[in-house]
Enzyme design. Sequence first.
Site, short mmCIF file in Angstrom:
data_model
loop_
_atom_site.label_atom_id
_atom_site.label_comp_id
_atom_site.label_asym_id
_atom_site.label_seq_id
_atom_site.Cartn_x
_atom_site.Cartn_y
_atom_site.Cartn_z
N ASP A 33 73.89 1.72 -31.74
CA ASP A 33 72.61 1.80 -32.54
C ASP A 33 71.28 1.43 -31.49
OD1 ASP A 33 70.20 1.67 -34.08
OD2 ASP A 33 71.07 -0.16 -35.30
N LYS A 54 60.39 5.28 -34.55
CA LYS A 54 59.88 4.41 -33.56
C LYS A 54 59.36 5.49 -32.24
CE LYS A 54 63.21 1.68 -35.75
NZ LYS A 54 62.59 0.79 -36.43
N TRP A 56 70.26 -6.48 -37.17
CA TRP A 56 70.70 -4.99 -37.37
C TRP A 56 72.07 -4.77 -37.13
CZ3 TRP A 56 67.98 -2.57 -40.67
CH2 TRP A 56 66.62 -2.59 -40.77
#
Length: 357
Positions: free
Chosen positions: A169, A193, A102
């Site tokens: 992030d 999530k 990511w």
Amino acid sequence: MSRIYNFSAGPAMLPAEVLARAGDEMLDWRGSGMSVMEMSHRGKEFMSIAAEAEADLRSLLAIPANYKVLFLQGGATLQFAQVPMNLLRGKGKADYVITGEWSKKAIKEAKNYCDAAVAASSEDRNFTYAPKTWNVRKDAAYVHYCSNETIGGVEYHEVPKAEIPLVADASSHFLSRPLDVAKFGLIYAGAQKNAGPAGLTIVIVRDDLIGQAAKGTPSVMDYKGQADADSMLNTPATYSMYIAGLVFKWIKHQGGLAAMEKQNIEKAKVLYDCLDSSQFFASPVAKEDRSRMNVPFTLKDKSLDDAFLKGAAQRDLTQLKGHRSVGGMRASIYNAMPIEGVRKLVSYMKEFESKHG
Ligand code: PMP
């Protein structure tokens, strides 16, 4: 009602109580005669839902008054571009810490907008740890890191110190533990999530950093414009915001983020203890940087992967296949995964090991 244990990295399980409440309110939200999905985002009913969601999130994270909370769309992926568009503030440079898939994506996108340099990287050990020493340029606009790498299962358990604005992030461990927001310039997280359904992205940003978006930034992507419009510069993801609001209340009801963290430590321990005591399963991640949310693991013999997954599915343990880039298995055990789900997985792993180990 029969519910399976879904170990997906996202969209992930939501608390059953939240879904039941949403079900009860589906046709008629609290006597309004409307479903939340049918409400105008400008109407008083939805405005109250949005305001309550923001207030609950602010209280959960104790967000200081000089931070804006934005409810946006486009996923964390859009933030990979939206962050440089807004936070470069004419500086032309930003630094990135690379700890896995990511953060690699984040820097790749940033390179379209600026001189994006690597401040630290864990590539030397195949992205299995979280580097703590960063080389940050003093004149860079910000330093970006991924505080929990969902695919590699690497988590920063301490917030790194930075002399320039720190951008995180936090998608895959947001709301899994308390967070000192004041240490950050900006935090972003896709909701799917721990915070709610897909379609919603939460951005928390210090207010002195906004208002200087690069020329050409679409107005819907300008944090300042969205902040001034209470995240309603365009039609927001109303239903996702409503569910996220119910999730925030559920977390409060659990005892807040400290209680959530306690549960998450306990759940992760059950799984890591199993991995550490096994001759058959292994975790590739450095012990001190292991994620509490995403637990990748491998089987000693790769040719048994399919049999492992098949047996798991027969026991209602699903979505355990690791990301295609790393292989093996991955169990994502977010807030809404009950400890019973983790125990059931561990007892299946032990059974599998005794049969094939
Ligand atoms: N960052 C992290 C850490 C992620 O886990 C994900 C999605 N799994 C993303 C970014 C991308 O999020 P989205 O799909 O919401 O754009």
